[in-house]
Design a protein around this motif. Structure first.
Motif, PDB file in Angstrom:
ATOM      1  N   LEU A 101       0.828  -1.213   0.000  1.00  0.00           N
ATOM      2  CA  LEU A 101       0.000   0.000   0.000  1.00  0.00           C
ATOM      3  C   LEU A 101       0.863   1.264   0.000  1.00  0.00           C
ATOM      4  O   LEU A 101       0.587   2.221  -0.726  1.00  0.00           O
ATOM      5  CB  LEU A 101      -0.906   0.015   1.244  1.00  0.00           C
ATOM      6  N   SER A 102       1.894   1.256   0.813  1.00  0.00           N
ATOM      7  CA  SER A 102       2.726   2.457   0.889  1.00  0.00           C
ATOM      8  C   SER A 102       3.492   2.661  -0.418  1.00  0.00           C
ATOM      9  O   SER A 102       3.714   3.779  -0.859  1.00  0.00           O
ATOM     10  CB  SER A 102       3.634   2.411   2.124  1.00  0.00           C
ATOM     11  N   ASP A 103       3.878   1.530  -1.063  1.00  0.00           N
ATOM     12  CA  ASP A 103       4.516   1.638  -2.387  1.00  0.00           C
ATOM     13  C   ASP A 103       3.569   2.261  -3.398  1.00  0.00           C
ATOM     14  O   ASP A 103       3.980   3.069  -4.235  1.00  0.00           O
ATOM     15  CB  ASP A 103       4.914   0.234  -2.897  1.00  0.00           C
ATOM     16  N   ILE A 104       2.318   1.862  -3.310  1.00  0.00           N
ATOM     17  CA  ILE A 104       1.350   2.391  -4.276  1.00  0.00           C
ATOM     18  C   ILE A 104       1.283   3.908  -4.158  1.00  0.00           C
ATOM     19  O   ILE A 104       1.342   4.628  -5.155  1.00  0.00           O
ATOM     20  CB  ILE A 104      -0.036   1.739  -4.068  1.00  0.00           C
ATOM     21  N   ILE A 105       1.215   4.399  -2.936  1.00  0.00           N
ATOM     22  CA  ILE A 105       1.205   5.862  -2.743  1.00  0.00           C
ATOM     23  C   ILE A 105       2.507   6.467  -3.263  1.00  0.00           C
ATOM     24  O   ILE A 105       2.511   7.453  -3.995  1.00  0.00           O
ATOM     25  CB  ILE A 105       1.003   6.217  -1.258  1.00  0.00           C
ATOM     26  N   ASN A 106       3.622   5.831  -2.931  1.00  0.00           N
ATOM     27  CA  ASN A 106       4.928   6.344  -3.336  1.00  0.00           C
ATOM     28  C   ASN A 106       5.093   6.438  -4.842  1.00  0.00           C
ATOM     29  O   ASN A 106       5.734   7.352  -5.349  1.00  0.00           O
ATOM     30  CB  ASN A 106       6.032   5.443  -2.784  1.00  0.00           C
ATOM     31  N   PHE A 107       4.529   5.467  -5.542  1.00  0.00           N
ATOM     32  CA  PHE A 107       4.734   5.421  -6.990  1.00  0.00           C
ATOM     33  C   PHE A 107       3.559   6.017  -7.780  1.00  0.00           C
ATOM     34  O   PHE A 107       3.560   5.955  -8.991  1.00  0.00           O
ATOM     35  CB  PHE A 107       5.024   3.978  -7.442  1.00  0.00           C
ATOM     36  N   LEU A 108       2.582   6.579  -7.084  1.00  0.00           N
ATOM     37  CA  LEU A 108       1.500   7.257  -7.810  1.00  0.00           C
ATOM     38  C   LEU A 108       2.132   8.306  -8.726  1.00  0.00           C
ATOM     39  O   LEU A 108       2.984   9.073  -8.292  1.00  0.00           O
ATOM     40  CB  LEU A 108       0.560   7.984  -6.832  1.00  0.00           C
ATOM     41  N   PRO A 109       1.713   8.327  -9.992  1.00  0.00           N
ATOM     42  CA  PRO A 109       2.373   9.257 -10.913  1.00  0.00           C
ATOM     43  C   PRO A 109       2.111  10.737 -10.588  1.00  0.00           C
ATOM     44  O   PRO A 109       2.900  11.593 -10.973  1.00  0.00           O
ATOM     45  CB  PRO A 109       1.797   8.898 -12.278  1.00  0.00           C
ATOM     46  N   ASP A 110       1.020  11.045  -9.902  1.00  0.00           N
ATOM     47  CA  ASP A 110       0.755  12.434  -9.536  1.00  0.00           C
ATOM     48  C   ASP A 110       1.320  12.751  -8.159  1.00  0.00           C
ATOM     49  O   ASP A 110       1.328  11.905  -7.268  1.00  0.00           O
ATOM     50  CB  ASP A 110      -0.751  12.695  -9.523  1.00  0.00           C
ATOM     51  N   ALA A 111       1.776  13.996  -8.007  1.00  0.00           N
ATOM     52  CA  ALA A 111       2.323  14.456  -6.725  1.00  0.00           C
ATOM     53  C   ALA A 111       1.238  14.353  -5.655  1.00  0.00           C
ATOM     54  O   ALA A 111       0.175  14.954  -5.784  1.00  0.00           O
ATOM     55  CB  ALA A 111       2.793  15.902  -6.860  1.00  0.00           C
ATOM     56  N   THR A 112       1.518  13.562  -4.602  1.00  0.00           N
ATOM     57  CA  THR A 112       0.493  13.245  -3.615  1.00  0.00           C
ATOM     58  C   THR A 112       1.095  13.235  -2.218  1.00  0.00           C
ATOM     59  O   THR A 112       2.217  12.769  -2.025  1.00  0.00           O
ATOM     60  CB  THR A 112      -0.114  11.849  -3.909  1.00  0.00           C
ATOM     61  N   TRP A 113       0.372  13.772  -1.251  1.00  0.00           N
ATOM     62  CA  TRP A 113       0.794  13.693   0.138  1.00  0.00           C
ATOM     63  C   TRP A 113      -0.422  13.662   1.046  1.00  0.00           C
ATOM     64  O   TRP A 113      -1.542  13.930   0.590  1.00  0.00           O
ATOM     65  CB  TRP A 113       1.735  14.840   0.495  1.00  0.00           C
ATOM     66  N   ALA A 114      -0.183  13.318   2.298  1.00  0.00           N
ATOM     67  CA  ALA A 114      -1.295  13.206   3.244  1.00  0.00           C
ATOM     68  C   ALA A 114      -0.882  13.787   4.589  1.00  0.00           C
ATOM     69  O   ALA A 114       0.300  13.816   4.939  1.00  0.00           O
ATOM     70  CB  ALA A 114      -1.718  11.749   3.389  1.00  0.00           C
TER      71      ALA A 114
ATOM     72  N   GLU B  29      -3.923  14.901  -0.585  1.00  0.00           N
ATOM     73  CA  GLU B  29      -4.023  15.829  -1.720  1.00  0.00           C
ATOM     74  C   GLU B  29      -3.145  15.362  -2.876  1.00  0.00           C
ATOM     75  O   GLU B  29      -2.044  14.844  -2.670  1.00  0.00           O
ATOM     76  CB  GLU B  29      -3.601  17.251  -1.303  1.00  0.00           C
ATOM     77  N   THR B  30      -3.656  15.578  -4.080  1.00  0.00           N
ATOM     78  CA  THR B  30      -2.919  15.278  -5.313  1.00  0.00           C
ATOM     79  C   THR B  30      -2.924  16.534  -6.169  1.00  0.00           C
ATOM     80  O   THR B  30      -3.962  17.186  -6.285  1.00  0.00           O
ATOM     81  CB  THR B  30      -3.639  14.149  -6.082  1.00  0.00           C
ATOM     82  N   ILE B  31      -1.766  16.868  -6.730  1.00  0.00           N
ATOM     83  CA  ILE B  31      -1.742  18.035  -7.616  1.00  0.00           C
ATOM     84  C   ILE B  31      -1.062  17.705  -8.941  1.00  0.00           C
ATOM     85  O   ILE B  31      -0.319  16.721  -9.045  1.00  0.00           O
ATOM     86  CB  ILE B  31      -1.028  19.261  -6.979  1.00  0.00           C
ATOM     87  N   ARG B  32      -1.344  18.549  -9.937  1.00  0.00           N
ATOM     88  CA  ARG B  32      -0.794  18.343 -11.273  1.00  0.00           C
ATOM     89  C   ARG B  32      -0.434  19.715 -11.852  1.00  0.00           C
ATOM     90  O   ARG B  32      -1.196  20.672 -11.699  1.00  0.00           O
ATOM     91  CB  ARG B  32      -1.897  17.733 -12.132  1.00  0.00           C
ATOM     92  N   ASP B  33       0.709  19.785 -12.506  1.00  0.00           N
ATOM     93  CA  ASP B  33       1.136  21.023 -13.178  1.00  0.00           C
ATOM     94  C   ASP B  33       0.382  21.113 -14.511  1.00  0.00           C
ATOM     95  O   ASP B  33       0.589  20.280 -15.400  1.00  0.00           O
ATOM     96  CB  ASP B  33       2.656  20.949 -13.415  1.00  0.00           C
TER      97      ASP B  33
END
Lengths: 128, 403
Positions: free
Chosen positions: B7-20, B125-129
């Motif tokens: 699960l933590s890998d999935i968050i880490n490798f999400l292509p969009d910039a994401t944090w919690a 949150e997820t953000i995209r340029d």
């Protein structure tokens, strides 16, 4: 050829334009005839055989380019001028009958004295 | 454990910039994409609170979108270009001016994290340029607007030609019909029992000859505006040439320096011109006179903006060329007054002008826009900052492509 012998046919569907140019050229002593459509222009050109014919570009039924192509068959001695509101470059057919970029007149003509001088120059140089 | 790790890998490798963050505002996740975007590593930020995560973006600690997901904040929501809340989720777009040179548009979405009992335990949150997408959108909107307005301008111009011709030519006819040089005039006057000399004397005394001459002058001015408007629909029948860019730029700068109109009002000799031409710029295939006209117009505007600006800095125009994405880019940058965003967005509209009545038709740049985009399949863009200056960029396809 005298100035009073120069015949001009003006083909334009806008009465205002026919009146303006006719008045000026008549004051210059030229013989001016007018036609309100390409069709009327073709009927008149065969009879009048003018030295110079000025045709509008945008006319209902037949545009100026088509008109000149047809008119040239009826009166090949006439010099043709195309009077247009848009930037226009001559088609291959019009180039072939001897028209040049100088024969395209951009609307509105600012100085009719120049038009008159041009007509006289053309008429006098073509046939003495 | 494996499951947790995955699960933590999935968050880490999400292509969009994401944090919690957790409910106290402490960062509990910071993935690789947001590390790459901000340059801040997860080691540096995980466990930190007090809006530490706002720093890489804004340089200041304050609530951001992820906080708005946890607790609604109407004041904060006003700062977004768009803001939508749907249940637990918020979505927004924002322009962040100092994130990178020129600023960045971000799209972001954030959502509350709930536990099994439904209480809020944090947010993600997820953000995209979306800067590039925004730019393309703006270019497309601009182009659509120009096609519409330009088409209308050309149509109107065409319709106005005949009435204008009648005004100009009848003014000339009136002059002729009261002229003493034409025998028919003398005779017509006699026919109605007046002398042409007296008619002329009267017209002169009442200033009528001047009125007529003003009608002609005004008509010619209107006709010049119309012929510019017609350039919007100009057919591509002008002659294109393949040319070197640098000599062309030099020639236009020379023209600007000697232009009489400019000398009178905005003397170019007081402006420092910096030339930064790239050596690797290939030849371009253009209609030379048209491109010269566009460049000259931009230079004129630049000179005007410089003369209208405060005189606390050395007046300067920088002309740059470079090769970018199979396009040749020409930049003209000034340190004049600059313009606000509302002006910038309308600058290419026909008849839009910030100059006083009579000193500009508001057609120069709009014709330039048509010449570059329609005539040359290029781009004309502008960025600007009030009080700092403006920079116009013309991008033209590299030679080899037919214009």
């Amino acid at each position: 050829m005298r100035v009073s012998d120069i015949g001009v046919l003006l083909v334009d569907d806008d009465e205002m334009i026919r009146d303006c140019i006719t008045a000026y050229l008549e004051d210059e002593g030229l013989q001016v005839f007018a036609a309100a459509s390409a069709k009327e222009g073709l009927q008149k050109i065969a009879v009048i055989r003018p030295n110079v014919c000025i045709s509008d570009m945008n006319m209902p039924g037949m545009n100026g380019e088509e008109f000149i192509k047809n008119a040239f068959v009826l009166s090949p001695q006439t010099a043709y001028l195309l009077h247009t509101g848009m930037f226009y470059s001559l088609s291959a057919e019009l180039l072939q009958i001897g028209m040049t970029a100088d024969d395209v007149l951009l609307k509105p003509i600012h100085d009719l004295a120049q038009l008159s001088a041009k007509i006289k120059r053309i008429a006098l140089s073509r046939r003495g | 454990m494996d499951h947790h790790r995955r699960l933590s890998d999935i968050i880490n490798f999400l292509p969009d910039a994401t944090w919690a963050i957790d409910a106290s505002g402490t960062v509990i996740a910071w993935n690789r994409a947001v590390e790459e975007l901000t340059g801040v590593t997860s080691e540096q930020i995980i466990g930190r609170g007090n809006y530490e995560y706002a720093l890489p973006f804004y340089g200041k600690r304050h609530p951001i979108l992820i906080d708005a997901a946890i607790s609604p904040n109407p004041e904060q929501e006003k700062n977004y270009e768009s803001f939508v809340r749907t249940g637990d989720k918020v979505e927004a777009e924002i322009f962040v001016p100092h994130f990178r040179a020129g600023g960045v548009y971000f799209w972001g979405t954030a959502r509350r994290l709930l536990d099994s009992s439904g209480s809020v335990v944090g947010a993600i949150e997820t953000i995209r340029d979306i800067t590039e997408r925004k730019r393309i959108q703006e270019v497309m909107m601009q182009t659509e607007k120009m096609i519409m307005v330009g088409g209308m301008a050309a149509g109107m111009a065409h319709e106005l030609n005949n009435p204008l011709g009648a005004i100009l030519q009848h003014a000339q006819n009136i002059e002729r019909r009261v002229s003493a040089d034409i025998p028919a005039n003398v005779k017509a006057a006699e026919d109605v029992g007046v002398s042409l000399d007296l008619v002329r004397a009267y017209l002169k005394k009442r200033g009528i000859f001047d009125f007529i001459s003003h009608i002609r002058t005004a008509g010619i001015r209107a006709s010049d505006i119309i012929s510019k408007m017609l350039q919007f629909s100009r057919r591509g029948d002008s002659v294109t040439e393949t040319v070197e860019l640098s000599p062309l730029l030099d020639r236009v700068l020379e023209l600007a320096a000697t232009d009489y109109d400019m000398k009178k009002k905005y003397d170019f000799s007081h402006i420092t011109v910096v030339r930064e031409y790239a050596a690797d710029v290939p030849q371009i295939r253009i209609i030379v006179t048209e491109i010269e006209q566009v460049l000259l117009n931009i230079l004129k505007n630049a000179a005007q903006a410089i003369f209208a600006a405060a005189a606390d800095r050395e007046p300067r125009i920088t002309v740059r060329s470079r090769l970018a994405d199979a396009m040749v880019a020409i930049e003209i940058e000034d340190n004049g007054t600059g313009m606000d965003e509302a002006t910038r967005l309308r600058i290419f509209e026909p008849f839009f002008t910030t100059k006083e009545v009579g000193s500009g038709t508001g057609l120069g740049l709009s014709v330039g826009y048509a010449v570059i985009t329609k005539g040359h399949h290029g781009l004309l863009e502008v960025r600007s900052k009030p009080g700092v200056g403006s920079c116009f960029t013309i991008s033209l396809p590299v030679s080899g492509r037919e214009v």
